[in-house]
Write a protein that holds these residues in place. Structure first.
Motif, short mmCIF file in Angstrom:
data_model
loop_
_atom_site.label_atom_id
_atom_site.label_comp_id
_atom_site.label_asym_id
_atom_site.label_seq_id
_atom_site.Cartn_x
_atom_site.Cartn_y
_atom_site.Cartn_z
N ASN A 135 66.67 16.05 30.98
CA ASN A 135 65.21 16.00 30.99
C ASN A 135 64.70 16.78 29.79
O ASN A 135 64.86 18.00 29.72
CB ASN A 135 64.65 16.64 32.27
CG ASN A 135 65.17 15.96 33.53
OD1 ASN A 135 64.63 14.98 34.00
ND2 ASN A 135 66.27 16.51 34.07
N ASP A 250 68.01 8.81 24.72
CA ASP A 250 67.55 8.33 26.03
C ASP A 250 66.13 7.79 25.89
O ASP A 250 65.20 8.53 25.58
CB ASP A 250 67.57 9.47 27.05
CG ASP A 250 67.32 8.99 28.47
OD1 ASP A 250 66.64 7.96 28.65
OD2 ASP A 250 67.78 9.66 29.42
N GLN A 253 63.03 9.45 27.61
CA GLN A 253 62.65 10.82 27.26
C GLN A 253 61.75 10.84 26.01
O GLN A 253 61.79 9.90 25.23
CB GLN A 253 63.90 11.67 27.04
CG GLN A 253 64.81 11.75 28.24
CD GLN A 253 64.15 12.40 29.45
OE1 GLN A 253 63.42 13.38 29.34
NE2 GLN A 253 64.41 11.83 30.61
N PRO A 254 60.96 11.92 25.80
CA PRO A 254 60.81 13.10 26.66
C PRO A 254 60.07 12.77 27.95
O PRO A 254 59.17 11.93 27.97
CB PRO A 254 60.00 14.06 25.78
CG PRO A 254 59.24 13.19 24.85
CD PRO A 254 60.11 12.01 24.59
N CYS A 255 60.45 13.46 29.02
CA CYS A 255 59.84 13.20 30.32
C CYS A 255 58.48 13.87 30.45
O CYS A 255 57.65 13.46 31.26
CB CYS A 255 60.76 13.63 31.45
SG CYS A 255 61.13 15.40 31.47
#
Length: 340
Positions: A135, A250, A253-255
């Motif tokens: 995360n 990912d 992301q960012p979350c």
């Protein structure tokens, strides 16, 4: 029963409830409530004193009373736009109920303040983090608002909750920011990624941190970012580059993209926040130094300007002095002393 009455009833027997608490979680929650109350004591006292003073001074529900309420809201740092909307709502309710007793106006004021916060907004204060995955949380804010300390507090909180954590010193612009974050990382006992050379591109520092997290299964990656606003174009390009770097690892992301805002700066802080909101899609606010201000209405002003939730409130300098924003606690802390 009004919104205010419900919360007043909920918390009025707090000490009696506390004496009956049996399990550890409930005991912890009671301690958190007490700390939250203490942190908002200045706001609580000012609001209750001003509301009581208005009612005592004005014996009739008339234009003078309404003007006094308007002045109080502005003084409380609610902001001009929010004040107008809340005041209109108060006036409408007075007319609807045909209120002639100024004592009854007290409850209407509190009701409308917090119904205003709840309505048409996202009041979810939880960070969008998940266990057993990476995360990435970007933290933004101008110099001096408590950005680095807030990162440390969040990192410490998540480590205490059993998450693996690392810091990334992406604010390569401000002198001292890297060393300050490094000191916090050493104190908490978490790895930190810092520039390897002077004036290193922040995106490359964040790349190293995210790469480490991805390879090692680190769950919380807290990234510091530059706080300069002198050139919004440069800041926008920098944040865009950082986002692209993170998404290489990912796509989800960012979350979170959190803005740290100093509660004591009032409307000036709102202007700074507005500038950040122009260059990145914020997901929430960390409001620091709430224990140092008498103007808790800034929470409402933030809602009006950004329609973003205040996710955390800073209530001191210690690592544990950060609290997830809780609307019920906030209401109780502000109106605890009000004689209704």
């Amino acid at each position: 029963m009004s919104v205010f009455s419900k919360f007043k009833s909920l918390f009025k027997s707090k000490n009696n409830v506390a004496s009956k608490i049996k399990d550890t979680n409930e005991k912890k929650q009671f301690v958190v409530q007490e700390k939250f109350d203490a942190g908002l004591k200045k706001s609580s006292s000012i609001l209750s004193q001003q509301v009581e003073s208005i009612v005592k001074k004005h014996k009739r529900v008339d234009d003078d009373l309404i003007e006094a309420i308007e002045e109080m809201l502005i003084t409380f740092d609610v902001g001009s736009s929010s004040t107008k909307k809340i005041l209109d709502s108060i006036v409408d309710e007075i007319k609807l109920q045909n209120i002639v007793d100024t004592e009854l106006v007290k409850e209407i004021i509190i009701d409308k303040l917090f119904v205003y916060y709840i309505q048409d907004t996202n009041v979810n204060t939880s960070l969008n983090v998940k266990k057993n995955q990476m995360n990435v949380i970007l933290v933004c804010g101008v110099n001096g608002v408590g950005k680095t300390t807030s990162i440390a507090k969040l990192g410490n909180m998540y480590k205490q909750l059993g998450y693996s954590v690392c810091f990334v010193a992406g604010d390569t612009f401000r002198a001292g920011a890297i060393e300050q974050l490094k000191q916090w990382a050493d104190k908490i006992g978490v790895p930190i990624f810092t520039p390897q050379k002077e004036s290193q591109d922040p995106a490359s520092v964040i790349y190293a941190g995210v790469e480490y997290a991805k390879k090692n299964g680190t769950e919380i990656v807290l990234c510091d970012t530059s706080g300069r606003l002198q050139n919004k174009t440069n800041l926008m390009n920098e944040l865009k580059k950082i986002n692209n770097i993170i998404k290489k690892f990912d796509e989800t992301q960012p979350c979170e993209k959190l803005l740290v805002l100093d509660a004591t700066t009032g409307q000036n802080g709102i202007k700074q926040a507005n500038a950040f909101n122009e260059v990145t899609d914020l997901t929430g606010i960390i409001l620091t130094k709430m224990d140092s201000t008498s103007k808790g209405g800034i929470v409402l002003a933030i809602k009006d300007v950004f329609n973003l939730p205040v996710k955390f409130i800073g209530l001191g300098e210690a690592l544990g002095d950060i609290q997830e924003f809780d609307l019920e606690m906030f209401i109780h802390g502000l109106v605890e002393d009000l004689n209704v």
